[in-house]
Design an enzyme around this catalytic site. Structure first.
Site, PDB file in Angstrom:
ATOM      1  N   ASP A 351       1.387   3.604  -0.296  1.00 10.31           N
ATOM      2  CA  ASP A 351       2.399   3.686  -1.054  1.00 10.31           C
ATOM      3  C   ASP A 351       3.594   2.651  -2.226  1.00 10.31           C
ATOM      4  O   ASP A 351       3.324   1.985  -1.594  1.00 10.31           O
ATOM      5  CB  ASP A 351       3.075   5.037  -1.409  1.00 10.31           C
ATOM      6  CG  ASP A 351       4.420   5.422  -2.108  1.00 10.31           C
ATOM      7  OD1 ASP A 351       4.081   5.784  -3.422  1.00 10.31           O
ATOM      8  OD2 ASP A 351       5.637   4.982  -2.137  1.00 10.31           O
ATOM      9  N   GLU A 387      -2.063   0.802  -4.292  1.00 16.21           N
ATOM     10  CA  GLU A 387      -0.979   1.213  -5.026  1.00 16.21           C
ATOM     11  C   GLU A 387       0.131   0.751  -5.249  1.00 16.21           C
ATOM     12  O   GLU A 387       0.632  -0.023  -5.548  1.00 16.21           O
ATOM     13  CB  GLU A 387       0.325   3.118  -4.599  1.00 16.21           C
ATOM     14  CG  GLU A 387       0.629   3.204  -6.333  1.00 16.21           C
ATOM     15  CD  GLU A 387       1.853   4.215  -6.319  1.00 16.21           C
ATOM     16  OE1 GLU A 387       2.044   5.123  -6.561  1.00 16.21           O
ATOM     17  OE2 GLU A 387       2.155   4.084  -5.683  1.00 16.21           O
TER      18      GLU A 387
END
Length: 724
Positions: A351, A387
């Site tokens: 993330d 990401e």
């Protein structure tokens, strides 16, 4: 040892491994804190409710406080009280009245119960966090629990699916299982539910190779959400980097997660977990003291150089973990290795991964984090997906992550959504994304699989909502519909939200087929959002992070339209698996094949002729064809046998009107229609076409035609076909 008898033997112990480690005879405790002046180990009963004893940890080696308790056993609940200066303006927030959790804890008992006592300062004080609170927080805290890590893995083996063969299914453990009618009620919402036969059989029949689980690290619900009667459903609010989230366990045992992984592996399905190492659940300078903040705030977090009272926030969550500190970097690496070696996961999706690359505020692509992973013999063998952005300056880094990393490609998402909703001047962008985004990945020596292609993900609209809403509808989040992204590139097909209009609903189903077919026939790694294959809706909510309810949970009620869409997706995945043309290991050359005059790829106009350079720029152009030469693979299988495939012709029409598309006069036999998204099932009407004939390409539709190769090579044994 008696449950009520105090521990009498305290040995020096060792500084490594960090955390609480049961060695079969006793437990070693080790906690890093560079700036602490004193550390006490608090021991609780097995429920975590009653404190039994405090033990001062007198040994300190290289800023690691440690001791060994020969009388301790697995199941013991514990936490720490850490003493040191409380000087927020200097970056120090020690408060020994606050129980802090071990960053290396592998299991937890109890739940956090929000209280003002959880904060190191006095809530409501005029000096805010510069004040000091003396209330004990332990009664409101979960407790760490010593874990017995033994587990019988048997002959568990990683599926080791090659990158180019992957089909990823992004899913939420709780949301996928909560409403499944065939999963036993007690198992719904849990790891055990995902490991049971109905869930496994569904995934196998769908044909996906890899599940990507939304965060399963232990996390907490935000206080402001609980006060509104909501919960942090997504889980991007990590409390512990080693412990699986206890609320997803029906047994209360860590081994339930391991059993889930083992069961998925036995079905040939990989497990990738979504990890959040960029920030913690402690928030900004006004957040609670739960773990890292009270252990050594100045080491674990990136603090502002102008005023160390405040945090550099590149995540939008109040703080950023400081991977420039070697002990903090070591904690993250130890966590990653633990999940690979002890929990047997197959990889990670990171993330806001740009935050992990930041050194002194700047994104450094060859910084310490990437160097350490690249040389690690465990981690450089698993799947690593970034990401590739964060919220800080310079954080958008799509295409810039190092070799060995794949990336979520949001340019693919945006290009495909915009094309299919009918925006003009996009066929060049569309073609680039369709063929693997060589502009982003080819220049650095990567391959098409570096692009994780997706139309939807957990963050944003579901596929059904992409074709049903022009605007977000996030009122249920309690933020006045101000949260969530306003740039959705969605199109409601003429009506906002649910409708009884059969023409609108038919167009929406067609648009779903268009987007899914494009995704599964593109080069790169396709990622499907869980539920898109059956038309799941979040009622227009594009930020359902706090909706732990039927807005987010999969509704397994099957209608004829849902059955048709599911069958369509199964057939497309099986088609992709059967034909290496759609999962190339290398980018297209765009030039004539060796010994011939035909390119490995041709871009075609509706008249059947190759497109010119100028025609790519036409604003009005929304229709194009793509010829893929099966003889142009220039690749071998796992045994070194040259690969060859059928020829394929893909026709795309994002215009509202029907366009007769002329079959190109490429030497060879007749063409056979396989897919036509204008049909409710997505299956083309039986049709045999000769070069020079026209195909009636309906408005807003995709067609796939196949021409069998003239001289088939001896194929490798194919995998078993997926059931439709």
């Amino acid at each position: 040892m008696s449950k009520d008898k105090p521990i009498t033997a305290v040995w020096p112990g060792k500084p490594y491994p960090r955390g609480a480690t049961w060695d079969g005879q006793g437990v070693n405790f080790a906690l890093f804190s560079e700036h602490a002046e004193r550390v006490e180990l608090a021991i609780f009963d097995e429920t975590g409710r009653r404190e039994r004893q405090r033990i001062e940890m007198r040994e300190r080696t290289d800023h690691v406080w440690h001791c060994y308790l020969p009388e301790a056993r697995p199941g013991m609940a514990y936490g720490y009280h850490v003493y040191g200066p409380y000087k927020p303006e200097e970056g120090h927030r020690f408060n020994p009245h606050k129980l802090v959790l071990d960053p290396y804890a592998k299991d937890f008992v109890g739940q956090l119960r929000w209280s003002d006592a959880l904060y190191g300062y006095t809530i409501g004080h005029k000096r805010e966090d510069l004040s000091f609170d003396r209330r004990e927080s332990a009664p409101h805290m979960p407790k760490c629990r010593v874990l017995e890590t033994a587990f019988t893995w048997g002959d568990d083996r990683r599926p080791e699916v090659p990158w180019h063969d992957m089909v990823i299914y992004e899913m939420h453990v709780r949301g996928f299982t909560m409403r499944h009618p065939e999963i036993p009620e007690r198992m719904r919402g849990t790891y055990a539910g995902l490991a049971c036969a109905p869930a496994i059989n569904y995934l196998k029949r769908l044909g996906v190779t890899t599940v990507e689980l939304m965060p399963v690290h232990a996390y907490v619900n935000d206080r402001y959400l609980e006060e509104k009667g909501l919960r942090n459903y997504w889980g991007y609010n990590t409390l512990g980097f080693f412990a699986p989230e206890p609320r997803y366990s029906c047994s209360g045992k860590v081994k339930e997660f391991k059993t889930m992984v083992k069961t998925l592996h036995s079905a040939g399905i990989e497990v990738i977990i979504d990890v959040v190492y960029n920030h913690s659940c402690e928030g900004n300078h006004l957040g609670p003291t739960l773990s890292l903040r009270g252990i050594d705030n100045a080491s674990y977090y990136i603090l502002s150089e102008e005023n160390r009272r405040y945090y550099n926030d590149f995540t939008g969550c109040g703080n950023t973990i400081n991977l420039m500190h070697p002990r903090v970097l070591q904690m993250v690496m130890d966590s990653l290795r633990y999940w690979v070696e002890e929990m047997h996961v197959d990889g990670f999706r990171f993330d806001l991964a740009s935050a992990l690359a930041r050194e002194r505020g700047r994104v450094e692509h060859l910084g310490g984090f990437f160097d350490v992973i690249r040389q690690d013999p465990t981690l450089n063998q698993v799947k690593l997906i970034a990401e590739p952005w964060d919220l800080g300056h310079g954080g958008y880094q799509v295409g810039n992550f190092p070799l060995g990393w794949a990336e979520w490609n949001d340019r693919y998402r945006d290009g495909m959504r915009a094309y299919w909703k009918g925006d003009g001047g996009l066929i060049g962008e569309f073609a680039t994304r369709l063929t693997g985004s060589s502009d982003l990945y080819g220049r650095t020596g990567k391959r098409p699989h570096a692009s994780i292609n997706f139309i939807t993900a957990h963050d944003g609209f579901t596929l059904h909502d992409v074709v049903s809403y022009n605007e977000k509808h996030n009122e249920a989040n309690g933020e006045g519909n101000a949260d969530g992204n306003n740039h959705n590139l969605s199109w409601n097909c003429g009506v906002e939200g649910p409708t009884d209009d059969p023409q609108v609903n038919a167009l929406r189903e067609r648009q779903k087929r268009n987007l899914l077919a494009t995704l599964l026939l593109s080069q790169g790694v396709p990622m499907i959002l869980s539920g898109d294959e059956i038309g799941r809706t979040q009622r227009g909510n594009n930020n359902a992070y706090c909706q732990d309810n039927e807005i987010s949970w999969l509704d397994w009620t099957m209608t004829p339209e849902r059955e048709q869409l599911l069958g369509f997706v199964r057939r497309l995945i099986a088609l992709r698996r059967a034909h290496p043309t759609f999962r190339r290991r290398d980018f297209f050359a765009g030039r004539p094949l060796v010994g011939g005059h035909l390119k490995d790829i041709l871009w075609l106009k509706p008249d059947g002729h190759e497109m010119s350079t100028e025609e790519w720029e036409h604003e009005h152009a929304r229709c194009l064809g793509m010829y893929l030469s099966g003889a142009g693979l220039d690749d071998v299988d796992a045994r070194g046998v040259p690969l060859e495939d059928d020829d394929f012709l893909l026709l795309f029409n994002a215009d509202a009107n029907e366009i007769p598309f002329t079959i190109p006069t490429i030497p060879g036999g007749p063409w056979f229609a396989l897919v036509d998204t204008a049909e409710p099932t997505g299956q083309a009407q039986p049709r045999r076409l000769q070069p020079g004939e026209t195909y009636p390409l309906q408005g807003r539709s995709l067609v796939l035609l196949r021409r069998p190769m003239a001289v088939p090579l001896t194929p490798s044994p194919p995998p078993a076909p997926a059931s439709a």
